[in-house]
Scaffold this motif. Structure first.
Motif, PDB file in Angstrom:
ATOM      1  N   MET A   1       0.921  -1.121  -0.128  1.00 51.90           N
ATOM      2  CA  MET A   1       0.028   0.060   0.019  1.00 51.90           C
ATOM      3  C   MET A   1       0.988   1.367  -0.060  1.00 51.90           C
ATOM      4  SD  MET A   1      -2.970  -1.058  -0.321  1.00 51.90           S
ATOM      5  CE  MET A   1      -2.410  -2.309  -1.500  1.00 51.90           C
ATOM      6  N   LEU A   2       1.928   1.312   0.837  1.00 51.63           N
ATOM      7  CA  LEU A   2       3.052   2.420   0.512  1.00 51.63           C
ATOM      8  C   LEU A   2       3.582   2.772  -0.538  1.00 51.63           C
ATOM      9  CD1 LEU A   2       4.528   2.070   4.163  1.00 51.63           C
ATOM     10  CD2 LEU A   2       3.095   3.710   3.718  1.00 51.63           C
ATOM     11  N   VAL A   3       3.786   1.446  -1.227  1.00 52.58           N
ATOM     12  CA  VAL A   3       4.573   1.483  -2.604  1.00 52.58           C
ATOM     13  C   VAL A   3       3.377   1.947  -3.746  1.00 52.58           C
ATOM     14  CG1 VAL A   3       5.288  -0.042  -4.595  1.00 52.58           C
ATOM     15  CG2 VAL A   3       6.366  -0.211  -2.321  1.00 52.58           C
ATOM     16  N   ALA A   4       2.102   1.534  -3.445  1.00 58.89           N
ATOM     17  CA  ALA A   4       1.014   1.925  -4.219  1.00 58.89           C
ATOM     18  C   ALA A   4       0.835   3.579  -4.211  1.00 58.89           C
ATOM     19  CB  ALA A   4      -0.156   1.221  -3.950  1.00 58.89           C
ATOM     20  N   ALA A   5       1.054   4.080  -2.745  1.00 58.33           N
ATOM     21  CA  ALA A   5       1.054   5.396  -2.811  1.00 58.33           C
ATOM     22  C   ALA A   5       1.881   6.059  -3.649  1.00 58.33           C
ATOM     23  CB  ALA A   5       1.048   5.781  -1.196  1.00 58.33           C
ATOM     24  N   MET A   6       3.120   5.734  -3.456  1.00 56.47           N
ATOM     25  CA  MET A   6       4.354   6.140  -3.997  1.00 56.47           C
ATOM     26  C   MET A   6       3.996   6.199  -5.731  1.00 56.47           C
ATOM     27  SD  MET A   6       8.418   4.891  -4.662  1.00 56.47           S
ATOM     28  CE  MET A   6       7.764   3.402  -5.833  1.00 56.47           C
ATOM     29  N   TYR A   7       3.697   5.090  -6.233  1.00 58.72           N
ATOM     30  CA  TYR A   7       3.280   5.081  -7.684  1.00 58.72           C
ATOM     31  C   TYR A   7       2.067   5.880  -8.033  1.00 58.72           C
ATOM     32  CZ  TYR A   7       6.425   1.496  -9.665  1.00 58.72           C
ATOM     33  OH  TYR A   7       7.509   0.781 -10.035  1.00 58.72           O
ATOM     34  N   ALA A   8       1.147   6.199  -7.463  1.00 60.72           N
ATOM     35  CA  ALA A   8       0.054   7.107  -7.670  1.00 60.72           C
ATOM     36  C   ALA A   8       0.521   8.491  -7.957  1.00 60.72           C
ATOM     37  CB  ALA A   8      -1.024   6.948  -6.430  1.00 60.72           C
TER      38      ALA A   8
ATOM     39  N   LEU B   1       9.208  11.571  -4.934  1.00 60.78           N
ATOM     40  CA  LEU B   1      10.594  11.594  -4.906  1.00 60.78           C
ATOM     41  C   LEU B   1      11.220  11.003  -3.536  1.00 60.78           C
ATOM     42  CD1 LEU B   1      13.587  12.366  -5.895  1.00 60.78           C
ATOM     43  CD2 LEU B   1      12.968  14.754  -4.939  1.00 60.78           C
ATOM     44  N   LEU B   2      10.591  11.396  -2.323  1.00 58.20           N
ATOM     45  CA  LEU B   2      11.120  10.962  -0.940  1.00 58.20           C
ATOM     46  C   LEU B   2      10.959   9.259  -0.914  1.00 58.20           C
ATOM     47  CD1 LEU B   2      12.200  11.556   1.919  1.00 58.20           C
ATOM     48  CD2 LEU B   2       9.581  12.006   2.577  1.00 58.20           C
ATOM     49  N   SER B   3       9.574   8.841  -1.291  1.00 55.55           N
ATOM     50  CA  SER B   3       9.318   7.421  -1.304  1.00 55.55           C
ATOM     51  C   SER B   3      10.355   6.782  -1.980  1.00 55.55           C
ATOM     52  CB  SER B   3       7.909   7.360  -1.762  1.00 55.55           C
ATOM     53  OG  SER B   3       6.939   7.825  -0.992  1.00 55.55           O
ATOM     54  N   ALA B   4      10.677   7.207  -3.293  1.00 56.50           N
ATOM     55  CA  ALA B   4      11.726   6.497  -4.214  1.00 56.50           C
ATOM     56  C   ALA B   4      13.034   6.479  -3.456  1.00 56.50           C
ATOM     57  CB  ALA B   4      11.736   7.123  -5.556  1.00 56.50           C
ATOM     58  N   LEU B   5      13.453   7.487  -2.862  1.00 59.18           N
ATOM     59  CA  LEU B   5      14.756   7.432  -2.374  1.00 59.18           C
ATOM     60  C   LEU B   5      14.653   6.689  -0.899  1.00 59.18           C
ATOM     61  CD1 LEU B   5      15.453  11.432  -2.006  1.00 59.18           C
ATOM     62  CD2 LEU B   5      16.635   9.701  -3.207  1.00 59.18           C
ATOM     63  N   VAL B   6      13.500   6.450  -0.340  1.00 58.91           N
ATOM     64  CA  VAL B   6      13.284   5.434   0.758  1.00 58.91           C
ATOM     65  C   VAL B   6      13.432   4.160   0.335  1.00 58.91           C
ATOM     66  CG1 VAL B   6      11.992   4.490   2.575  1.00 58.91           C
ATOM     67  CG2 VAL B   6      12.007   7.067   2.353  1.00 58.91           C
TER      68      VAL B   6
END
Length: 482
Positions: A60-67, A417-422
């Motif tokens: 779900m966190l990755v889905a939020a990043m993709y959205a 961007l922040l999610s991708a860095l994490v």
């Protein structure tokens, strides 16, 4: 210091545009078709590290990043509708070095995704034909579809839409067939990295599962390569991207939930065919439903496999044509007028990966898991560079025509961007050996990049930034558009 001259973006002309024929439904079919194989395999490796519940949270966190990424990436796609995709955006924002990093990352993503999909095709066929080696079937898949691409056979948008709908239909059938065995007790048992209740000890497994959650959505950005061919891109591309990500999120939740609730989910972790095996638990190994799942499920895998072969061949060809790879790979077949050398080059790498057990099987992960991780490393780096490009272009070119603007700017792209860095940091921590190999590939490419500046100095501006070029055998005569 990089002394290359940075060419400016050239506006497309009538002679450099691809024919605009794709509508929202067809673009949606491409978006989901490129990714749909991720619903059939790959994700269950996340259960091995995070458990079912932990992996749901990660997903779900990755889905939020993709959205948020897709909403932001759509601005770049509609502003610079270039077949090179991220390579063109980064080149426009950061010059040749930015173009190299984005192009190399995209190439790694698209070259390493097919062998993982091919292995899944082999695993599905092995269910139907136990005597058939999954690896041999995977290589056979490569040979067939490379040959089809070389002789000029491409997935028409209408066919892509049909096989995508069939693949979605099959996922729905899977959920209906296993529903009699549905039990939340099965799904939640040891669902936090093998722990029956949430604990801080579950967090490392959740972070380690990030690559397999990304696999659910990997390559949806490939629609950018069809942006030139979209009718009314201001309207159709956002519709395709947004509806595509919503479709994939719903399917990801449904597939995980019904597979994990069918029985002992630990038997589905670390395998390439979790859906047939989950169905076996409910209906038995001789059920006709199982055979239907195998055969129709292949449509989803083939749609992604064939589409990504087209993607990597275009990337290799475009980068070679622009002077970022040896010019050997920008030639086309004298008869079929297709980039045969680029198709074969990516296929050779993929087949080598399939048989490189001793080199690629490490860190306690299977061959497929490490190939998936390598592909995800490329994707995440490309996402980071793309979001940085968006921020830079907003600052340096505020008057650029932007048919679609990222909503809630700067918050959406900043979150992406922040999610991708994490994700990148977590992947480096838990997959450092794969990360070293990934960095080695980038370094080798960078050395070549620095040594070949003269190649790009003589490349016409339109080959770097124009929207469409004609394939020309040995740079002579006119060839058909790729």
């Amino acid at each position: 210091m990089n002394t290359e001259v940075v060419p400016q973006h050239a506006a497309p002309t009538g002679q450099t545009r691809l024919k605009q024929t794709l509508g929202p439904w067809q673009l949606w079919g491409i978006a989901v078709g490129l990714v749909i194989s991720g619903e059939y395999f790959g994700w269950s490796y996340g259960w091995a590290t995070a458990g079912t519940l932990g992996f749901v949270v990660t997903s779900m966190l990755v889905a939020a990043m993709y959205a948020t990424f897709i909403f932001s990436f759509t601005e770049l796609t509609t502003s610079i509708p270039h077949a090179g995709g991220p390579f063109a955006y980064a080149h426009h924002a950061f010059g040749p070095l930015g173009g190299y990093l984005a192009g190399a990352a995209t190439l790694i993503e698209f070259v390493f995704a097919p062998p993982a999909i091919a292995l899944a095709i082999g695993a599905y066929l092995n269910v139907q034909f136990p005597e058939l080696s999954p690896k041999h079937a995977a290589v056979g898949t490569y040979v067939v579809f490379m040959a089809l691409n070389i002789v000029g056979v491409q997935i028409a948008a209408a066919f892509e839409l049909i096989v995508t709908l069939l693949a979605i239909f099959e996922l729905i059938v899977f959920m209906l067939v296993v529903s009699p065995g549905f039990s939340l007790a099965h799904f939640v048992k040891g669902g936090w990295s093998g722990i029956d209740h949430f604990s801080l000890h579950a967090l490392p497994g959740m972070f380690a599962a990030i690559p397999f959650a990304i696999w659910f959505f990997l390559a949806i950005e490939g629609v950018a390569m069809a942006a030139e061919e979209a009718k009314e891109p201001k309207r159709s591309i956002p519709i395709a991207y947004i509806s595509g990500i919503c479709t994939l999120v719903l399917l990801a939740i449904g597939v995980m939930l019904f597979a994990g609730a069918a029985g002992d989910w630990t038997k589905l972790a670390n395998i390439n065919d979790p859906l047939p095996q989950a169905m076996k638990i409910v209906v038995g190994a001789k059920s006709g439903w199982l055979h239907m799942l195998v055969w129709l499920g292949l449509f989803g895998l083939i749609a992604s496999f064939h589409g990504i072969i087209l993607g990597y061949s275009r990337q290799i060809f475009a980068l070679a044509r622009a002077g970022y790879l040896p010019r050997y790979f920008d030639k086309v077949h004298p008869r079929f007028r297709t980039p045969h050398r680029a198709i074969i080059a990516g296929g050779v790498i993929g087949i080598a990966a399939i048989y490189s057990d001793e080199l690629i099987t490490f860190s306690g992960h299977t061959l497929t898991a490490n190939i998936v991780t390598m592909s995800v490393f490329g994707a995440i780096l490309m996402y980071i560079i793309s979001m940085l490009s968006l921020f830079r272009l907003r600052r340096t070119e505020p008057t650029m025509e932007r048919p679609f603007k990222a909503p809630f700017f700067p918050y959406f792209p900043a979150f992406a961007l922040l999610s991708a860095l994490v994700c990148m940091g977590s992947m480096l921590y838990y997959n450092w050996l794969v990360g070293v190999v990934f960095a080695g590939l980038l370094l080798a490419g960078y050395i070549y990049f620095r040594m070949t500046g003269h190649q790009r100095a003589v490349v016409p501006l339109d080959l770097l930034l124009e929207h469409k070029q004609e394939l020309q055998p040995e740079h002579g005569g006119n060839g058909p558009a790729l």
